[in-house]
Design an enzyme around this catalytic site. Sequence first.
Site, PDB file in Angstrom:
ATOM      1  CD  GLU A   1      -2.956   0.966   2.344  1.00  0.00           C
ATOM      2  OE1 GLU A   1      -4.007   1.619   2.258  1.00  0.00           O
ATOM      3  OE2 GLU A   1      -2.700   0.218   3.299  1.00  0.00           O
TER       4      GLU A   1
ATOM      5  CB  SER B   1       5.360   0.445  -2.575  1.00  0.00           C
ATOM      6  OG  SER B   1       6.341   0.074  -1.635  1.00  0.00           O
TER       7      SER B   1
END
Length: 412
Positions: free
Chosen positions: A245, A247
């Site tokens: 999430e 990234s």
Amino acid sequence: MAFEDAPPVDLLDSAFMADPGPGYADLHRTEPVTRVQLRPGLNPWLITGYDVAKWVLSDPLFSVDPASTEEPVRAAIAVGRAEEKTALLGRHLLSVDPPDHTRMRRLMSRALTARRMLQLQGPVEAFAEAQLDTLAGRADFDVLGEYALPLAVEVICELIGIPAADRQMFKDWGALLVRAELQDDASFDRAADEMAGYFVPLLAARRKEPADDLVSALVSAHDEEHLDDYELISLVYQLFFAGHESSAYLITNATLRLLSHPDERAALERDPAQIEPLIEEVLRVDGPVKVPTWRFPVRDVELCGRKLRAGEPVLVLLGATGRDPRRFPDPDRFAPDRFESTRAAAQQHLAFSHGIHHCMGAAVGRMEGRVGVARLFARHPELRLAWAPEELRWRDNLMMRGVCELPVLVRE
């Protein structure tokens, strides 16, 4: 319960979600430690100043274990928003203190070796190109849902050791978890249970036949570190949940920054090496993680003139620390050259937290951000926003910062 020192912003207000800068400025004109009311029964202290935040994040006086607070507080967290209650899901690095944390982090350090993370560079580049290939010929697409999120899931699956044939399941779970507040609790819980259930036979398979992946490294150290299967599953689940999430939103936030700021985009086109300081400045100004996991003082403590009782919930607002004018002059100005080097930037902003709970995947996250953004603009130098910036919908999320989608146009 009324608070005489209530903060001048509503953390869940849609205007604050879309543009937190003015709210951060208001917070910095008040005290660096203040109260916020999220809902009845959940009234955490809010830490906004850089210096005090760095101390809270690193001092053992502040526990991350929900058992350190009272049952009514845990109950208030448990019935709340999906992202708020992740600390209650299992026993992992973000929800335990030493000595358990020391034991788990030592194990994870042996699994997340420099060699393993370095080996991800090639696959990340290949995954980015492959995902862009799936969008070839399209006149428009959603950067978050159709590029950044699938890319981030591929990377974390590669690191963990998820077989290629099973990765679509993880993409489906990842898409649901990222949009958790748009789903009902039953959907979120079902996805979490299904993912945790998937890891049970995977652990058994890696014990029988180890591979060169993180799960095998964790399993091989199982007996030595005295981790039970519940802790191992929690570790792997938390790695996926937190890693994909953040990234995906780092790539998306950086893309939005470039699409809505022509000068910065032109500077990157002139010198592609500027992607490194640019990503660092995005992390400072628009990092994907607004708030790390809950903190709870283990005894009464005074912070900046405020008296915190043992067990009271504490939230550190990382986004505000990155715009603290006492630490960063002219904090709202986006300046990739603000620091002498990328390393200097990394030593100053708190986007990956601080102390023993500093993100162990920070190096991978940075690399994903650099590769994901660079490859996107290399393939689509003509990329532009399909919507005006003010039309974008921002996630109604306390912990993470990002849009619900980022529609772009590839050609006229």
